[in-house]
Write a protein that holds these residues in place. Sequence first.
Motif, PDB file in Angstrom:
ATOM      1  N   ASP A  12       0.854  -1.183   0.000  1.00 57.91           N
ATOM      2  CA  ASP A  12       0.000   0.000   0.000  1.00 57.91           C
ATOM      3  C   ASP A  12       0.900   1.247   0.000  1.00 57.91           C
ATOM      4  O   ASP A  12       2.013   1.205   0.528  1.00 57.91           O
ATOM      5  CB  ASP A  12      -0.858  -0.057   1.278  1.00 57.91           C
ATOM      6  CG  ASP A  12      -1.775   1.133   1.423  1.00 57.91           C
ATOM      7  OD1 ASP A  12      -1.297   2.165   1.950  1.00 57.91           O
ATOM      8  OD2 ASP A  12      -2.942   1.043   1.033  1.00 57.91           O
ATOM      9  N   PRO A  13       0.451   2.366  -0.579  1.00 58.22           N
ATOM     10  CA  PRO A  13       1.318   3.556  -0.630  1.00 58.22           C
ATOM     11  C   PRO A  13       1.734   4.098   0.731  1.00 58.22           C
ATOM     12  O   PRO A  13       2.681   4.876   0.818  1.00 58.22           O
ATOM     13  CB  PRO A  13       0.482   4.576  -1.400  1.00 58.22           C
ATOM     14  CG  PRO A  13      -0.903   4.076  -1.370  1.00 58.22           C
ATOM     15  CD  PRO A  13      -0.817   2.596  -1.301  1.00 58.22           C
ATOM     16  N   PHE A  14       1.054   3.678   1.798  1.00 49.88           N
ATOM     17  CA  PHE A  14       1.464   4.079   3.143  1.00 49.88           C
ATOM     18  C   PHE A  14       2.426   3.071   3.769  1.00 49.88           C
ATOM     19  O   PHE A  14       2.956   3.314   4.855  1.00 49.88           O
ATOM     20  CB  PHE A  14       0.237   4.241   4.050  1.00 49.88           C
ATOM     21  CG  PHE A  14      -0.623   5.424   3.695  1.00 49.88           C
ATOM     22  CD1 PHE A  14      -0.303   6.702   4.126  1.00 49.88           C
ATOM     23  CD2 PHE A  14      -1.754   5.250   2.905  1.00 49.88           C
ATOM     24  CE1 PHE A  14      -1.097   7.791   3.794  1.00 49.88           C
ATOM     25  CE2 PHE A  14      -2.552   6.336   2.568  1.00 49.88           C
ATOM     26  CZ  PHE A  14      -2.219   7.611   3.015  1.00 49.88           C
ATOM     27  N   GLY A  35      12.041  -3.430   1.557  1.00 47.92           N
ATOM     28  CA  GLY A  35      11.244  -3.095   2.727  1.00 47.92           C
ATOM     29  C   GLY A  35      10.477  -4.320   3.192  1.00 47.92           C
ATOM     30  O   GLY A  35      10.953  -5.459   3.086  1.00 47.92           O
ATOM     31  N   ASP A  36       9.290  -4.133   3.694  1.00 49.19           N
ATOM     32  CA  ASP A  36       8.431  -5.234   4.121  1.00 49.19           C
ATOM     33  C   ASP A  36       8.037  -6.067   2.899  1.00 49.19           C
ATOM     34  O   ASP A  36       7.352  -5.585   2.003  1.00 49.19           O
ATOM     35  CB  ASP A  36       7.195  -4.658   4.810  1.00 49.19           C
ATOM     36  CG  ASP A  36       6.206  -5.717   5.259  1.00 49.19           C
ATOM     37  OD1 ASP A  36       6.542  -6.920   5.187  1.00 49.19           O
ATOM     38  OD2 ASP A  36       5.088  -5.338   5.681  1.00 49.19           O
ATOM     39  N   LEU A  37       8.473  -7.334   2.880  1.00 46.62           N
ATOM     40  CA  LEU A  37       8.198  -8.215   1.739  1.00 46.62           C
ATOM     41  C   LEU A  37       7.120  -9.255   2.041  1.00 46.62           C
ATOM     42  O   LEU A  37       6.955 -10.212   1.283  1.00 46.62           O
ATOM     43  CB  LEU A  37       9.483  -8.946   1.317  1.00 46.62           C
ATOM     44  CG  LEU A  37      10.672  -8.080   0.904  1.00 46.62           C
ATOM     45  CD1 LEU A  37      11.860  -8.970   0.507  1.00 46.62           C
ATOM     46  CD2 LEU A  37      10.314  -7.148  -0.239  1.00 46.62           C
ATOM     47  N   SER A  38       6.391  -9.071   3.130  1.00 42.18           N
ATOM     48  CA  SER A  38       5.428 -10.099   3.544  1.00 42.18           C
ATOM     49  C   SER A  38       4.314 -10.307   2.527  1.00 42.18           C
ATOM     50  O   SER A  38       3.679 -11.369   2.505  1.00 42.18           O
ATOM     51  CB  SER A  38       4.832  -9.746   4.909  1.00 42.18           C
ATOM     52  OG  SER A  38       4.195  -8.486   4.877  1.00 42.18           O
ATOM     53  N   LEU A 308       2.601   8.766 -14.060  1.00 41.89           N
ATOM     54  CA  LEU A 308       3.199   8.978 -12.743  1.00 41.89           C
ATOM     55  C   LEU A 308       2.459   8.147 -11.710  1.00 41.89           C
ATOM     56  O   LEU A 308       1.231   8.173 -11.639  1.00 41.89           O
ATOM     57  CB  LEU A 308       3.126  10.460 -12.357  1.00 41.89           C
ATOM     58  CG  LEU A 308       3.509  10.804 -10.911  1.00 41.89           C
ATOM     59  CD1 LEU A 308       4.974  10.476 -10.635  1.00 41.89           C
ATOM     60  CD2 LEU A 308       3.209  12.276 -10.617  1.00 41.89           C
ATOM     61  N   GLN A 309       3.216   7.409 -10.893  1.00 43.58           N
ATOM     62  CA  GLN A 309       2.641   6.644  -9.783  1.00 43.58           C
ATOM     63  C   GLN A 309       3.339   7.083  -8.502  1.00 43.58           C
ATOM     64  O   GLN A 309       4.483   6.724  -8.260  1.00 43.58           O
ATOM     65  CB  GLN A 309       2.838   5.146 -10.003  1.00 43.58           C
ATOM     66  CG  GLN A 309       2.308   4.266  -8.864  1.00 43.58           C
ATOM     67  CD  GLN A 309       0.796   4.248  -8.799  1.00 43.58           C
ATOM     68  OE1 GLN A 309       0.134   3.817  -9.738  1.00 43.58           O
ATOM     69  NE2 GLN A 309       0.234   4.737  -7.692  1.00 43.58           N
ATOM     70  N   VAL A 310       2.647   7.893  -7.681  1.00 45.50           N
ATOM     71  CA  VAL A 310       3.241   8.333  -6.418  1.00 45.50           C
ATOM     72  C   VAL A 310       2.922   7.320  -5.321  1.00 45.50           C
ATOM     73  O   VAL A 310       1.890   6.641  -5.349  1.00 45.50           O
ATOM     74  CB  VAL A 310       2.759   9.740  -6.020  1.00 45.50           C
ATOM     75  CG1 VAL A 310       3.392  10.790  -6.922  1.00 45.50           C
ATOM     76  CG2 VAL A 310       1.243   9.851  -6.050  1.00 45.50           C
ATOM     77  N   CYS A 320      -5.579  11.138   3.728  1.00 47.75           N
ATOM     78  CA  CYS A 320      -5.351  12.076   2.608  1.00 47.75           C
ATOM     79  C   CYS A 320      -4.886  11.376   1.333  1.00 47.75           C
ATOM     80  O   CYS A 320      -4.239  12.000   0.480  1.00 47.75           O
ATOM     81  CB  CYS A 320      -4.324  13.128   3.024  1.00 47.75           C
ATOM     82  SG  CYS A 320      -4.788  14.117   4.454  1.00 47.75           S
ATOM     83  N   ARG A 321      -5.194  10.102   1.189  1.00 54.41           N
ATOM     84  CA  ARG A 321      -4.709   9.340   0.038  1.00 54.41           C
ATOM     85  C   ARG A 321      -5.041  10.039  -1.284  1.00 54.41           C
ATOM     86  O   ARG A 321      -4.168  10.245  -2.122  1.00 54.41           O
ATOM     87  CB  ARG A 321      -5.309   7.936   0.038  1.00 54.41           C
ATOM     88  CG  ARG A 321      -4.849   7.051  -1.115  1.00 54.41           C
ATOM     89  CD  ARG A 321      -5.674   5.769  -1.166  1.00 54.41           C
ATOM     90  NE  ARG A 321      -5.514   4.991   0.043  1.00 54.41           N
ATOM     91  CZ  ARG A 321      -4.919   3.803   0.097  1.00 54.41           C
ATOM     92  NH1 ARG A 321      -4.391   3.283  -0.994  1.00 54.41           N
ATOM     93  NH2 ARG A 321      -4.840   3.137   1.228  1.00 54.41           N
TER      94      ARG A 321
END
Length: 334
Positions: A12-14, A35-38, A308-310, A320-321
């Motif tokens: 997820d973006p967060f 990062g988290d690879l779960s 663009l993918q932020v 605020c997604r």
Amino acid sequence: MKSGIEPALINDPFGDPGLLVQFLLQKRALLFDLGDLSALSNGALLKVSHVFVSHTHIDHFIGFDRLLRSLFGREKTVTIFGPKNIIQNVAGKLAGFTWNLVDQYDESLTLEVVEVRESGLLKGTFRAIERFQLCDERQEPFVDQMIVDDPTFTVRTAILEHRVPCLGFALEEKPHVNIDKDKLESMKAEPGPWLNELKKSVLRDDSESTLIEVPFKGSDGFRTEDIPLGQLKKDLVEVFPGQKIGYVVDTVFNDRNRKKIVGLVDSADIFFCESPFLADEEERGQARYHLTSRQAGTLAREASVKKLQVFHFSSRHKDCREQFYNEAQEAFQG
């Protein structure tokens, strides 16, 4: 199929940043950040051939252990790229485990680690069979930002600023050739090794008068015919340029970085760009060496990317997604 690769954010973006790029026609994948690879299966991790680590802050490197656990005991070589000190970081991770039983494994994992510095590429090797002791250290040139030149893709990098060196990446899929199977069948040509030679000839941009020996099977048996490359290209071949993917995280918005990022991701089909802060938080972003949504959109526009993918949104903005997406798109579209 116009592209042989499929990129997707891992979380997820967060969540922790990370990008998995899968090759659709190969059992192969690339990882950008650890990062988290779960969210990834062991099957997906077993396909990984190259890992590109932007820097080793915990949210970009905590997944090293999960990757190692999935790959250990396999006869496999994985190449890990990272900024200055990545060899030391990997050595420290490996030193945290006891390897006294590795001689009982028939297959051995090898990690090739490449440290990207302005002065060149420092390389080192860790082999499971040797209890992951660092060996084979050597220095190689760092030319034209290139760190991988594979038959099917290239990866370039830029050293950016995040209080520590932080790497941005650009993956480019090399042009690939598709053969129209229906047209091949209609011309009654036999498939075989000649099709690979035809593809290579097209990618080399050989003269259209080059003759290709094509096998045919008829009622009277096999025969061959020399057909000009130009004719075969017209009748059988589709050439696709492949995708370009940009990946930039954890960096400050200043003139030096701006120029590097725009040059690196120029004309990318997809630009994955961090955006931890909202447009009105420029001062906070500057202090923490991160981008805002507006700055991400501005970089994308200046680089003339197609999409663009932020992501990598600050968790303090959980509600605020859509604002992140809207602000980035507004700046991107100008």
